[in-house]
Design a protein around this motif. Structure first.
Motif, PDB file in Angstrom:
ATOM      1  N   GLU A  22       0.839  -1.186   0.000  1.00  0.00           N
ATOM      2  CA  GLU A  22       0.000   0.000   0.000  1.00  0.00           C
ATOM      3  C   GLU A  22       0.878   1.241   0.000  1.00  0.00           C
ATOM      4  N   CYS A  40       1.966   0.331  -5.304  1.00  0.00           N
ATOM      5  CA  CYS A  40       0.729  -0.302  -4.862  1.00  0.00           C
ATOM      6  C   CYS A  40       0.589  -1.627  -5.615  1.00  0.00           C
ATOM      7  N   ARG A  42      -1.091  -5.880  -5.363  1.00  0.00           N
ATOM      8  CA  ARG A  42      -1.757  -7.006  -4.725  1.00  0.00           C
ATOM      9  C   ARG A  42      -1.432  -8.266  -5.522  1.00  0.00           C
TER      10      ARG A  42
END
Length: 558
Positions: A22, A40, A42
């Motif tokens: 993040e 950023c 994921r």
């Protein structure tokens, strides 16, 4: 549950995110710029993510965030729900990850290969019978089971990489972090490692794979490209390589295997690209022959001569320790009797290298290429036979200083040659020892840095070489050798670990050195380099020279 993002890889079901970044920033002490800037990311569990980018773009730093070797300067890194900034979570995170670093010898902690592979499971308190199974399976997976009782110090760089990968596999990780695991491997070895990665990905292991081989990315589910610490691209391999202008702007290359049909079928990833099998084809030999025919006649007197050279790494081994380890872990290996007769690393090798030529040493990992390179610059002495450098027998210790002025050596890991506090002092060290005047030293330092594609700004010259990326360190180390101005250069995998732009620049540099009359001996696994650069090809197999169809400087075969 959701499906794995569709690249040329599979479509297995994956679960929650294994890795979450993040707005992550990383700044190293004393650095003028951030190593990572507002990342950023994921990564779902079970995803195979390939990380690309130029040297110094932040790829290794990103991996180090995952196993808590680095923590964010700002932002959050969360691994399987655990924040890496919480020191109470460090052990739990590391127990679920395994890493293969850029330099495999950094991971060697024992004097026996099998012990090294067992080290991780032992520290996880794995039962001994299970350790034995894991060690056997891991070594077999990387084709190193026959070297289970060897000393890692006696292995080639490529073999050490295989052992490091085996050590990671033996830990049964949920997340596998690979930082250039194929950099020192031959084409066959790279293909084998790609097969291992594909198998692990199919098992649902989350894989983050940093690489400069574009073919590696074809088999990934997803590709992340970093540029100066920022995310420059995040998508599937097909989305990236279908945009050649974008690829070029990022300093990358479109894989040779890439085509419309390969994109549709995914066959490019499965076959690992058109790299050959570590042996020059007839077409490649013909290209070298054509180049040799068009070159000027060489100087008759060779500058490097190997005359029936043999070399052995034979050394005393404690049979009691070896027997104990086999009894304890059940590791398969050769008998003590067979181990008492260590095969020759080189067996009666003869060849000559002349000024203004490039001699390529090729062969499978462990075939004797690095040993030949070290003999050529007198770091080792022959067990039998003679090595002569500009007429000097390397066994003549009285002329060792004279010999050192004639031959320069770029090791398989040249960044290990760095030691000074600043880049300038490191590159200047050799010329200073030769008594070169200070103004000439300044010129040599700047010229040699430019020759390896590093602009000698005041910021770079005063920077610590250890604060640079792996590729930049390699370039600085090469510059330090070039600054010596020696007439013979021996280079062991000089382009390993460099991004595509860096490799192109080094190829141009070698061509210029050759044109200037330098004698170049180069260890390489790249058949592209052989085709483009070599005047003579010496192929080795288990220490012996393969005598078929060698292209000589005169464009003939023998």
């Amino acid at each position: 549950m959701r499906k794995r993002p569709q690249g040329t890889g599979g479509n297995a079901l994956v679960t929650a995110d294994a890795i979450v970044f993040e707005h992550v920033h990383v700044t190293y002490p004393g650095a003028a710029t951030e190593a990572l800037n507002d990342i950023c990311l994921r990564v779902p569990s079970g995803q195979h993510l390939c990380i690309l980018g130029g040297n110094g773009s932040g790829k290794s730093t990103l991996l180090q965030l995952v196993n808590v070797l680095t923590i964010p300067t700002a932002g959050r890194a969360v691994i399987h729900g655990m924040d890496t900034s919480d020191p109470c979570r460090t052990l739990a995170i590391r127990s679920r990850t395994a890493s293969v670093f850029q330099h495999p010898e950094d991971q060697m902690v024992t004097s026996v290969v099998a012990d090294d592979v067992a080290f991780g499971p032992e520290n996880l308190c794995t039962p001994q019978p299970e350790i034995a199974k894991r060690v056997d399976a891991a070594l077999a997976a990387v084709d190193m089971d026959e070297r289970a009782q060897s000393d890692p110090a006696d292995l080639s760089g490529g073999q050490m990489q295989r052992v490091a990968i085996a050590g990671a596999l033996a830990m049964k990780p949920e997340i596998l972090l690979l930082d250039e695991p194929c950099a020192m491997l031959d084409a066959e070895g790279r293909s084998s490692v790609r097969g291992i990665i594909a198998e692990l990905s199919a098992r649902g292991i989350t894989i983050l794979h940093v690489t400069h081989f574009m073919e590696d990315a074809l088999a990934a589910d997803r590709v992340l490209v970093l540029d100066h610490g920022r995310t420059a691209f995040d998508g599937t391999p097909s989305e990236l390589f279908s945009q050649p202008k974008l690829v070029e702007s990022l300093g990358l290359e479109v894989p040779s295997a890439w085509s419309v049909s390969a994109e549709r079928s995914g066959e490019a990833g499965a076959h690992g690209g058109a790299e050959g099998h570590g042996r020059p084809s007839n077409q490649q030999r013909a290209a070298a022959a054509t180049r040799a025919d068009s070159a000027a006649e060489p100087i008759d007197k060779p500058s490097v001569v190997f005359d029936h050279v043999s070399f052995s790494y034979a050394k005393a081994v404690n049979p009691r320790k070896r027997t104990r380890r086999r009894r304890l872990f059940g590791v398969r290996g050769s008998s003590d009797a067979s181990r008492s007769s260590v095969p020759l690393a080189l067996d009666s090798l003869s060849f000559q290298a002349r000024p203004g030529t490039i001699t390529a040493l090729i062969g499978r990992t462990g075939s004797g290429k690095s040993t030949t390179a070290e003999l050529a610059c007198a770091l080792k002495l022959p067990t039998r036979g003679t090595v002569r450098i500009e007429g000097i027998d390397t066994a003549d210790l009285a002329r060792r200083g004279e010999l050192r002025r004639s031959v320069g050596y770029v090791a398989q890991l040249p960044e290990r040659q760095l030691f000074a506090e600043t880049v300038f002092d490191d590159v200047a060290f050799g010329p200073r020892n030769l008594g070169v005047p200070s103004d000439e030293i300044d010129r040599r330092v700047c010229d040699s840095l430019r020759s390896v594609n590093l602009e000698p700004t005041e910021s770079l010259l005063q920077a610590s070489p250890f604060a640079l990326s792996g590729g930049q360190q390699r370039s600085v180390a090469i510059a330090g050798v070039l600054a010596m101005g020696q007439p013979i250069l021996v280079l062991d995998e000089p382009m390993a670990g460099l991004d595509p732009a860096g490799r192109k620049h080094i190829r141009r540099l070698l061509k210029q050195l050759k044109q200037d009359g330098t004698t170049l001996i180069m260890v390489t696994h790249s058949m592209e380099d052989v085709t483009e650069l070599a005047d003579q090809v010496i192929e080795l197999d288990r220490g012996r020279r393969i005598d078929h169809a060698e292209v000589s400087r005169h464009g003939t075969t023998r």
